[in-house]
Design a protein around this motif. Structure first.
Motif, PDB file in Angstrom:
ATOM      1  N   PHE A  46       0.836  -1.205   0.000  1.00 51.81           N
ATOM      2  CA  PHE A  46       0.000   0.000   0.000  1.00 51.81           C
ATOM      3  C   PHE A  46       0.869   1.252   0.000  1.00 51.81           C
ATOM      4  N   ALA A  47       0.281   2.340  -0.436  1.00 53.65           N
ATOM      5  CA  ALA A  47       0.953   3.632  -0.493  1.00 53.65           C
ATOM      6  C   ALA A  47       0.030   4.692   0.094  1.00 53.65           C
ATOM      7  N   ILE A  48       0.562   5.879   0.317  1.00 55.65           N
ATOM      8  CA  ILE A  48      -0.233   7.003   0.823  1.00 55.65           C
ATOM      9  C   ILE A  48      -0.353   8.058  -0.266  1.00 55.65           C
ATOM     10  N   GLU A  49      -1.541   8.575  -0.439  1.00 60.85           N
ATOM     11  CA  GLU A  49      -1.768   9.703  -1.344  1.00 60.85           C
ATOM     12  C   GLU A  49      -2.186  10.909  -0.514  1.00 60.85           C
ATOM     13  N   ARG A  50      -1.529  12.040  -0.763  1.00 61.62           N
ATOM     14  CA  ARG A  50      -1.867  13.293  -0.070  1.00 61.62           C
ATOM     15  C   ARG A  50      -2.662  14.179  -1.011  1.00 61.62           C
ATOM     16  N   VAL A  51      -3.774  14.701  -0.513  1.00 59.71           N
ATOM     17  CA  VAL A  51      -4.657  15.547  -1.307  1.00 59.71           C
ATOM     18  C   VAL A  51      -4.761  16.910  -0.626  1.00 59.71           C
ATOM     19  N   ARG A  52      -4.302  17.957  -1.298  1.00 63.67           N
ATOM     20  CA  ARG A  52      -4.402  19.305  -0.732  1.00 63.67           C
ATOM     21  C   ARG A  52      -5.518  20.063  -1.434  1.00 63.67           C
ATOM     22  N   PHE A  53      -6.325  20.732  -0.659  1.00 68.90           N
ATOM     23  CA  PHE A  53      -7.397  21.546  -1.226  1.00 68.90           C
ATOM     24  C   PHE A  53      -6.830  22.883  -1.702  1.00 68.90           C
ATOM     25  N   ASP A  54      -7.260  23.313  -2.860  1.00 67.42           N
ATOM     26  CA  ASP A  54      -6.798  24.593  -3.391  1.00 67.42           C
ATOM     27  C   ASP A  54      -7.263  25.744  -2.505  1.00 67.42           C
ATOM     28  N   LYS A  55      -8.445  25.586  -1.894  1.00 63.80           N
ATOM     29  CA  LYS A  55      -8.966  26.568  -0.952  1.00 63.80           C
ATOM     30  C   LYS A  55      -9.341  25.842   0.339  1.00 63.80           C
ATOM     31  N   LEU A  56      -9.146  26.516   1.462  1.00 66.79           N
ATOM     32  CA  LEU A  56      -9.511  25.912   2.740  1.00 66.79           C
ATOM     33  C   LEU A  56     -11.005  25.596   2.767  1.00 66.79           C
ATOM     34  N   LEU A  57     -11.347  24.443   3.331  1.00 69.08           N
ATOM     35  CA  LEU A  57     -12.742  24.028   3.445  1.00 69.08           C
ATOM     36  C   LEU A  57     -13.109  23.875   4.912  1.00 69.08           C
ATOM     37  N   PRO A  58     -14.226  24.449   5.360  1.00 70.37           N
ATOM     38  CA  PRO A  58     -14.656  24.244   6.739  1.00 70.37           C
ATOM     39  C   PRO A  58     -14.689  22.761   7.093  1.00 70.37           C
ATOM     40  N   LEU A  59     -14.499  22.457   8.355  1.00 68.12           N
ATOM     41  CA  LEU A  59     -14.272  21.086   8.797  1.00 68.12           C
ATOM     42  C   LEU A  59     -15.280  20.084   8.225  1.00 68.12           C
ATOM     43  N   ALA A  60     -16.570  20.349   8.377  1.00 68.09           N
ATOM     44  CA  ALA A  60     -17.579  19.396   7.906  1.00 68.09           C
ATOM     45  C   ALA A  60     -17.511  19.226   6.392  1.00 68.09           C
ATOM     46  N   GLU A  61     -17.325  20.330   5.671  1.00 67.51           N
ATOM     47  CA  GLU A  61     -17.227  20.255   4.214  1.00 67.51           C
ATOM     48  C   GLU A  61     -15.953  19.527   3.794  1.00 67.51           C
ATOM     49  N   GLY A  62     -14.869  19.757   4.525  1.00 70.69           N
ATOM     50  CA  GLY A  62     -13.624  19.069   4.211  1.00 70.69           C
ATOM     51  C   GLY A  62     -13.737  17.574   4.410  1.00 70.69           C
ATOM     52  N   PHE A  63     -14.364  17.160   5.504  1.00 75.40           N
ATOM     53  CA  PHE A  63     -14.589  15.733   5.718  1.00 75.40           C
ATOM     54  C   PHE A  63     -15.444  15.145   4.598  1.00 75.40           C
TER      55      PHE A  63
END
Length: 251
Positions: free
Chosen positions: A29-46
């Motif tokens: 297995f490997a890890i993939e990191r995903v960065r949001f272009d804009k910050l998302l409030p906690l619930a929306e980010g989840f």
């Protein structure tokens, strides 16, 4: 001590209830990191993270790390309340069992243009290794740590050089954090030479400590990303996290 989180296909260093000290993908297995272009409030980010992980064909339990941004440093009581709210989603996803939390985390507070509410900056999840050749060294994420010693005392009792922002005080803070990163890396069987990224979080000048405390030990093997942000609790001044993640995307 390292534990396996079989449902997520990763190992982790047990920490406190709100996060682990670091995670490492299991063989295959490997890890993939995903960065949001804009910050998302906690619930929306989840919610966005859940959609992305499921679209990749993975279970929500593969969620292994996240990077958060908060409006300002918390008091101890405020930090506890935030963490109790944060882990509810992890419990719903079958990750947090009420006691042990395998997910690594960094949570810092931008000094300029902070978000109005706690928000997602990035997250990481575990996925099967694809058909392409991958390095023999497994992917890992080490959670952020500031200059607070472990133990049961209050933060003022545990903070290294408490409220000392002198050059000597900052150097000792930096040195402590670097040693803590080295300890966490070693706990998973790694060292600075295995990292692909190191991030520092502070609003203070630490350049006088850079050569001896960061460059020579190898912490800047892949450079250093400095975020002009404070650690999440009042009077903490310097934080670092690091990782080895071979696939990173921005969405």
């Amino acid at each position: 001590m390292v534990s396996d989180f079989a449902a997520g296909n990763y190992r982790f260093i047990p920490g406190v209830f709100q996060y682990s000290s670091g995670v490492c993908a299991l063989p295959g297995f490997a890890i993939e990191r995903v960065r949001f272009d804009k910050l998302l409030p906690l619930a929306e980010g989840f919610a966005q993270a859940a959609r992305y992980i499921q679209a990749a064909g993975q279970r929500l339990t593969s969620f292994c790390a996240c990077e958060l941004r908060s409006p300002a440093a918390f008091s101890e009581a405020g930090f506890l309340a935030f963490n109790q709210h944060y882990v509810k989603t992890l419990a719903e996803w079958g990750i947090f069992d009420g006691t042990t939390n395998p997910v690594a985390r960094s949570n810092v507070c931008p000094e300029i243009d902070p978000p109005a509410v706690p928000s997602f900056f990035a997250f990481s999840f575990v996925c099967p290794v694809d058909g392409q050749s991958r390095a023999a060294t497994p992917d890992f994420v080490i959670a952020g740590s500031a200059e607070a010693r472990g133990g049961t005392g209050s933060y003022p009792e545990r903070i290294v050089r408490y409220r000392d922002l002198s050059p000597e005080g900052m150097k000792e803070k930096v040195a402590f954090v670097v040693r803590e990163m080295e300890s966490r890396l070693a706990g998973l069987g790694f060292a600075w030479k295995d990292t692909t990224a190191t991030q520092a979080y502070t609003v203070h000048d630490f350049h006088h400590a850079t050569t001896e405390e960061l460059v020579r030990p190898g912490a800047m093997r892949s450079g250093l990303t400095w975020h002009f942000a404070r650690p999440p609790v009042v009077d903490l001044e310097f934080e670092v996290d690091c990782r080895r993640v071979c696939r990173e995307v921005v969405v």
